[in-house]
Design a protein around this motif. Structure first.
Motif, PDB file in Angstrom:
ATOM      1  N   GLY A   1      50.164  45.536  31.349  1.00 57.23           N
ATOM      2  CA  GLY A   1      48.976  46.344  31.585  1.00 57.23           C
ATOM      3  C   GLY A   1      47.785  45.985  30.727  1.00 57.23           C
ATOM      4  N   GLY A   2      46.606  46.081  31.353  1.00 57.95           N
ATOM      5  CA  GLY A   2      45.329  45.987  30.657  1.00 57.95           C
ATOM      6  C   GLY A   2      44.354  46.904  31.388  1.00 57.95           C
ATOM      7  N   ASP A   3      43.232  47.246  30.746  1.00 56.42           N
ATOM      8  CA  ASP A   3      42.244  48.128  31.384  1.00 56.42           C
ATOM      9  C   ASP A   3      41.628  47.425  32.594  1.00 56.42           C
ATOM     10  N   ALA A   4      41.859  47.990  33.789  1.00 56.94           N
ATOM     11  CA  ALA A   4      41.416  47.340  35.031  1.00 56.94           C
ATOM     12  C   ALA A   4      39.900  47.282  35.149  1.00 56.94           C
ATOM     13  N   LEU A   5      39.191  48.152  34.385  1.00 57.00           N
ATOM     14  CA  LEU A   5      37.727  48.194  34.501  1.00 57.00           C
ATOM     15  C   LEU A   5      37.058  47.286  33.463  1.00 57.00           C
ATOM     16  N   ASN A   6      37.867  46.638  32.636  1.00 56.73           N
ATOM     17  CA  ASN A   6      37.341  45.797  31.553  1.00 56.73           C
ATOM     18  C   ASN A   6      37.637  44.320  31.873  1.00 56.73           C
ATOM     19  N   PRO A   7      36.572  43.553  32.205  1.00 53.88           N
ATOM     20  CA  PRO A   7      36.807  42.165  32.618  1.00 53.88           C
ATOM     21  C   PRO A   7      37.549  41.338  31.572  1.00 53.88           C
ATOM     22  N   GLU A   8      37.264  41.617  30.285  1.00 56.45           N
ATOM     23  CA  GLU A   8      37.956  40.825  29.242  1.00 56.45           C
ATOM     24  C   GLU A   8      39.442  41.130  29.198  1.00 56.45           C
ATOM     25  N   ALA A   9      39.786  42.391  29.442  1.00 53.17           N
ATOM     26  CA  ALA A   9      41.217  42.751  29.449  1.00 53.17           C
ATOM     27  C   ALA A   9      41.922  42.029  30.597  1.00 53.17           C
ATOM     28  N   SER A  10      41.261  41.983  31.758  1.00 55.53           N
ATOM     29  CA  SER A  10      41.871  41.266  32.881  1.00 55.53           C
ATOM     30  C   SER A  10      42.050  39.794  32.548  1.00 55.53           C
ATOM     31  N   ASP A  11      41.028  39.201  31.927  1.00 50.35           N
ATOM     32  CA  ASP A  11      41.154  37.783  31.541  1.00 50.35           C
ATOM     33  C   ASP A  11      42.345  37.576  30.609  1.00 50.35           C
ATOM     34  N   LYS A  12      42.552  38.556  29.696  1.00 45.44           N
ATOM     35  CA  LYS A  12      43.684  38.437  28.767  1.00 45.44           C
ATOM     36  C   LYS A  12      45.014  38.476  29.519  1.00 45.44           C
ATOM     37  N   ILE A  13      45.083  39.295  30.571  1.00 41.18           N
ATOM     38  CA  ILE A  13      46.333  39.371  31.352  1.00 41.18           C
ATOM     39  C   ILE A  13      46.645  37.997  31.954  1.00 41.18           C
ATOM     40  N   TYR A  14      45.630  37.384  32.566  1.00 41.96           N
ATOM     41  CA  TYR A  14      45.847  36.053  33.166  1.00 41.96           C
ATOM     42  C   TYR A  14      46.304  35.057  32.094  1.00 41.96           C
ATOM     43  N   GLY A  15      45.673  35.155  30.920  1.00 42.02           N
ATOM     44  CA  GLY A  15      46.024  34.237  29.833  1.00 42.02           C
ATOM     45  C   GLY A  15      47.461  34.441  29.366  1.00 42.02           C
ATOM     46  N   ALA A  16      47.851  35.709  29.159  1.00 42.60           N
ATOM     47  CA  ALA A  16      49.192  35.994  28.626  1.00 42.60           C
ATOM     48  C   ALA A  16      50.283  35.554  29.594  1.00 42.60           C
ATOM     49  N   LYS A  17      50.031  35.680  30.890  1.00 45.44           N
ATOM     50  CA  LYS A  17      51.033  35.319  31.903  1.00 45.44           C
ATOM     51  C   LYS A  17      50.983  33.840  32.285  1.00 45.44           C
ATOM     52  N   GLY A  18      49.829  33.199  31.998  1.00 43.30           N
ATOM     53  CA  GLY A  18      49.623  31.857  32.538  1.00 43.30           C
ATOM     54  C   GLY A  18      49.472  31.933  34.042  1.00 43.30           C
ATOM     55  N   ARG A  19      48.811  33.000  34.515  1.00 42.21           N
ATOM     56  CA  ARG A  19      48.690  33.246  35.953  1.00 42.21           C
ATOM     57  C   ARG A  19      47.440  32.581  36.498  1.00 42.21           C
ATOM     58  N   PRO A  20      47.528  31.919  37.673  1.00 41.83           N
ATOM     59  CA  PRO A  20      46.332  31.327  38.278  1.00 41.83           C
ATOM     60  C   PRO A  20      45.267  32.408  38.507  1.00 41.83           C
ATOM     61  N   SER A  21      44.006  32.099  38.222  1.00 42.92           N
ATOM     62  CA  SER A  21      42.987  33.151  38.197  1.00 42.92           C
ATOM     63  C   SER A  21      42.577  33.616  39.597  1.00 42.92           C
ATOM     64  N   ASP A  22      43.085  32.963  40.661  1.00 38.91           N
ATOM     65  CA  ASP A  22      42.771  33.465  42.006  1.00 38.91           C
ATOM     66  C   ASP A  22      43.852  34.413  42.519  1.00 38.91           C
ATOM     67  N   ASN A  23      44.790  34.793  41.653  1.00 40.29           N
ATOM     68  CA  ASN A  23      45.877  35.671  42.084  1.00 40.29           C
ATOM     69  C   ASN A  23      45.612  37.086  41.570  1.00 40.29           C
ATOM     70  N   PRO A  24      45.095  37.970  42.453  1.00 35.51           N
ATOM     71  CA  PRO A  24      44.567  39.264  42.000  1.00 35.51           C
ATOM     72  C   PRO A  24      45.627  40.207  41.421  1.00 35.51           C
ATOM     73  N   LEU A  25      45.146  41.177  40.630  1.00 37.80           N
ATOM     74  CA  LEU A  25      46.026  42.134  39.953  1.00 37.80           C
ATOM     75  C   LEU A  25      46.065  43.448  40.734  1.00 37.80           C
ATOM     76  N   ILE A  26      47.153  44.175  40.609  1.00 43.13           N
ATOM     77  CA  ILE A  26      47.249  45.503  41.230  1.00 43.13           C
ATOM     78  C   ILE A  26      46.768  46.544  40.216  1.00 43.13           C
ATOM     79  N   VAL A  27      45.892  47.459  40.672  1.00 43.17           N
ATOM     80  CA  VAL A  27      45.389  48.520  39.802  1.00 43.17           C
ATOM     81  C   VAL A  27      46.276  49.754  39.971  1.00 43.17           C
ATOM     82  N   HIS A  28      46.748  50.295  38.847  1.00 43.70           N
ATOM     83  CA  HIS A  28      47.652  51.448  38.870  1.00 43.70           C
ATOM     84  C   HIS A  28      46.898  52.712  38.497  1.00 43.70           C
ATOM     85  N   ILE A  29      47.086  53.755  39.310  1.00 47.08           N
ATOM     86  CA  ILE A  29      46.429  55.039  39.059  1.00 47.08           C
ATOM     87  C   ILE A  29      47.498  56.133  38.950  1.00 47.08           C
TER      88      ILE A  29
END
Ligand code: AMP
Ligand code: MG
Length: 349
Positions: A42-70
């Protein structure tokens, strides 16, 4: 980075720990946490830097979108342009639970979270710790599965620790998850609602609520001419380190063929694994045999799949043979993951 690992009671988590995790998220850090499907990163879905960190930590391709949890229905309106009536009906039927739906996003959701898409995938989990954590965050947690990209999704905290220790601020250990496969994803952008990823909630269960639904053609297929609509589905996934082959056919023929192949490989000093069921496990005379559970209990089979795939990584095996699991309700979801893990190598006997 030092990773704090906190054990929590999944049904009644220590609120001091969850508050601390919520603070980390609000400050732009990463927390891995249990949900009813698999562990999320998890990272803050409204914070672009947090999303970037998620991609970095996973080594995930940046065109593979994240699911937002509410955590509650009101939160949905805060991030989407409109809510189709059929989505509302599905939310009534299956939220909170293992269902993700795709909506047109509004300006609050950064493109970093959606892999550059104008749409956003949203899910409301039922896991008490996940819900409490969302409430103590900004209310929107972007969370892909908490594994290194390409590896089997994590269904136990130890899987998350193996993959992400040192890459996230905190890991919440809530024990093994209940479902063990990722959520069903439904898209409404075409006339007929379309399943982009099969999961615990089957097409038939969706159809009972909204009438006709269909499964994206690219899903079970190997060839890229039928390109899947969920960008993530095109990537190799869930793969154990050893080569995995699915063996299909009548049970006795599968057992006989696999015994023969393994015997031949062992004679050349190559060790092999077998993915079997409680019923067939005793019939394999050679190899490292791991059971997925009783064939009649598809929920148990689903729950064990990723753990079984990971278990072979700590064994010295060069190849793995697996039975197939086309069970009545979750078979499509189980086989979608298994086929990907096998790189679509299937042998008929
Ligand atoms: P994971 O986070 O590992 O469970 O993977 C999320 C899955 O959801 C991936 O297959 C993504 O491609 C898919 N997904 C997320 N957002 C969207 C979207 N806006 N449109 C289509 N698929 C999506
Ligand atoms: Mg994943």
């Amino acid at each position: 980075m030092h990773t704090r690992i906190e054990t929590i009671d999944p049904a009644c988590p220590d609120l001091r720990v969850i508050s601390e995790a919520g603070r980390i998220l609000r400050e732009g850090g990463l927390v891995a946490f249990p949900t009813e499907t698999v562990y999320g990163l998890g990272g803050d879905a409204l914070n672009p830097e947090a999303s970037d960190k998620i991609y970095g930590a996973k080594g995930r391709p940046s065109d593979n979108p994240l699911i937002v949890h509410i955590a509650d229905r009101e939160a949905l309106g805060g991030i989407v342009r409109e809510i189709p009536p059929k989505a509302l009906a599905l939310a009534d039927a299956f939220w909170p639970g293992p269902l993700t739906m795709i909506f047109g996003k509004n300006g609050r959701v950064p493109l970093n979270t959606t892999g550059g898409l104008d749409t956003v995938a949203v899910r409301m989990p039922s896991h008490p710790a996940a819900r409490e954590l969302i409430r103590r965050s900004t209310g929107y947690i972007a969370a892909p599965s908490a594994n290194v990209s390409g590896r089997p999704s994590p269904t136990k905290a130890i899987h998350v620790i193996e993959d992400l220790r040192g890459r996230v601020e905190m890991i919440l250990d809530g024990g093994p998850v209940g479902i063990g496969l990722e959520s069903t994803i439904v898209d409404f952008s075409e006339r007929i609602p379309t399943v982009l990823r099969p999961g615990y909630i089957s097409v038939e269960m969706l159809e009972e609520v909204i009438g006709t639904a269909r499964v994206d053609r690219g899903l079970m297929a190997e060839d890229s001419s039928a390109r899947p609509k969920a960008p993530g589905m095109k990537y190799r996934h869930y793969a154990p380190r050893a080569e995995l082959v699915i063996v299909e056919g009548e049970e006795s023929r599968v057992v006989e063929a696999v015994n023969g192949w393994i015997q031949e490989k062992e004679s050349r000093n190559m060790h092999c694994g077998v993915i079997a069921t409680d019923e067939t496990a005793p019939l394999y005379r050679v190899g490292a045999v791991v059971s997925m559970g009783p064939r009649g209990d598809e929920e148990e089979l689903a729950r064990h799949l990723f753990d079984v795939l990971r278990r072979f990584d700590s064994m010295d095996v060069a190849c793995i043979y697996s039975e197939s699991f086309y069970t009545p309700r979750m078979g499509q979801a189980i086989m979608n993951r298994l086929l990907k893990a096998a790189g679509h190598r299937v042998v008929q006997v």
